[in-house]
Design a protein around this motif. Structure first.
Motif, mmCIF file in Angstrom:
data_model
loop_
_atom_site.group_PDB
_atom_site.id
_atom_site.type_symbol
_atom_site.label_atom_id
_atom_site.label_comp_id
_atom_site.label_asym_id
_atom_site.label_seq_id
_atom_site.Cartn_x
_atom_site.Cartn_y
_atom_site.Cartn_z
ATOM 1 N N ASP A 45 -5.921 12.104 0.553
ATOM 2 C CA ASP A 45 -6.688 12.605 -0.349
ATOM 3 C C ASP A 45 -7.438 11.577 -0.781
ATOM 4 N N VAL A 46 -8.454 11.986 -1.847
ATOM 5 C CA VAL A 46 -9.468 11.031 -2.242
ATOM 6 C C VAL A 46 -8.769 10.010 -3.249
ATOM 7 N N LEU A 47 -7.637 10.149 -3.681
ATOM 8 C CA LEU A 47 -6.968 9.090 -4.383
ATOM 9 C C LEU A 47 -5.886 8.146 -3.385
ATOM 10 N N VAL A 101 -6.580 -3.103 -9.562
ATOM 11 C CA VAL A 101 -5.145 -2.935 -10.042
ATOM 12 C C VAL A 101 -4.998 -2.083 -11.304
ATOM 13 N N ALA A 102 -6.373 -2.129 -12.266
ATOM 14 C CA ALA A 102 -6.143 -1.554 -13.612
ATOM 15 C C ALA A 102 -6.375 0.283 -13.282
ATOM 16 N N THR A 106 -3.758 3.411 -13.804
ATOM 17 C CA THR A 106 -4.297 4.602 -14.383
ATOM 18 C C THR A 106 -4.098 5.680 -13.701
ATOM 19 N N VAL A 107 -4.634 5.723 -12.462
ATOM 20 C CA VAL A 107 -4.543 7.110 -11.467
ATOM 21 C C VAL A 107 -3.040 7.419 -11.270
ATOM 22 N N PRO A 112 2.136 -0.602 -10.240
ATOM 23 C CA PRO A 112 2.561 -0.849 -8.850
ATOM 24 C C PRO A 112 3.635 -1.953 -9.040
ATOM 25 N N LEU A 113 4.909 -1.624 -8.669
ATOM 26 C CA LEU A 113 5.642 -2.843 -8.290
ATOM 27 C C LEU A 113 6.267 -3.081 -7.071
ATOM 28 N N THR A 114 5.445 -2.166 -6.095
ATOM 29 C CA THR A 114 6.041 -2.273 -4.558
ATOM 30 C C THR A 114 5.455 -3.663 -4.145
#
Length: 152
Positions: A45-47, A101-102, A106-107, A112-114
């Motif tokens: 998708d777009v994200l 990253v910010a 937000t999205v 993210p912790l992976t």
């Protein structure tokens, strides 16, 4: 005064940063689209540039597209940023990555912790800085800013 550096006005820095961010995401989506066509992935998708939850497996085609597009984007943008900021590629590369990253946090509504996502981001950032700074040095060798350390 030991160190004399001319600082660009804040409007120019902000304008260059905005251009670099737009350039970064334009390249990201272009490379992502080419990767989807090449590997015949029709479900992203777009994200997708902000997706850090995809299962990291070489058998997962979505993961391969995301990983390759991230690395290629960082590599290409390292060279394209030179057109905008000349020898300050490292500074804008780090700033764009922090903003990425910010935006990702937000999205996706979580930080993210992976480790695989951070490894891809970190290696891409190193590619961007090393490639971009090396080319910037070669192109602007005579105009490069060196600190005056004689009186330091």
């Amino acid at each position: 005064m030991a160190l004399r550096i001319t600082v660009a006005p804040s409007k120019v820095v902000l304008q260059n940063f905005l251009i670099c961010v737009i350039l970064f995401y334009a390249v990201y989506y272009a490379v992502l689209g080419m990767g989807c066509m090449t590997l015949k992935v029709y479900e992203l998708d777009v994200l997708a540039p902000f997706d850090f939850k995809t299962n990291p497996s070489w058998l997962n085609t979505n993961y391969k597209v995301l990983l390759v597009s991230t690395e290629v984007t960082y590599f290409v943008c390292g060279f394209l940023f030179i057109l905008v900021v000349e020898e300050w590629v490292w500074d804008y590369a780090i700033s764009v990555t922090i903003l990425h990253v910010a935006i990702t946090s937000t999205v996706m509504l979580e930080f993210p912790l992976t480790s695989h996502w951070w490894a891809a981001l970190g290696s891409g950032l190193i590619l961007m800085i090393c490639g971009g700074q090396t080319l910037a040095y070669c192109l602007f060798k005579d105009n490069f800013i060196y600190p005056d350390l004689e009186e330091f």
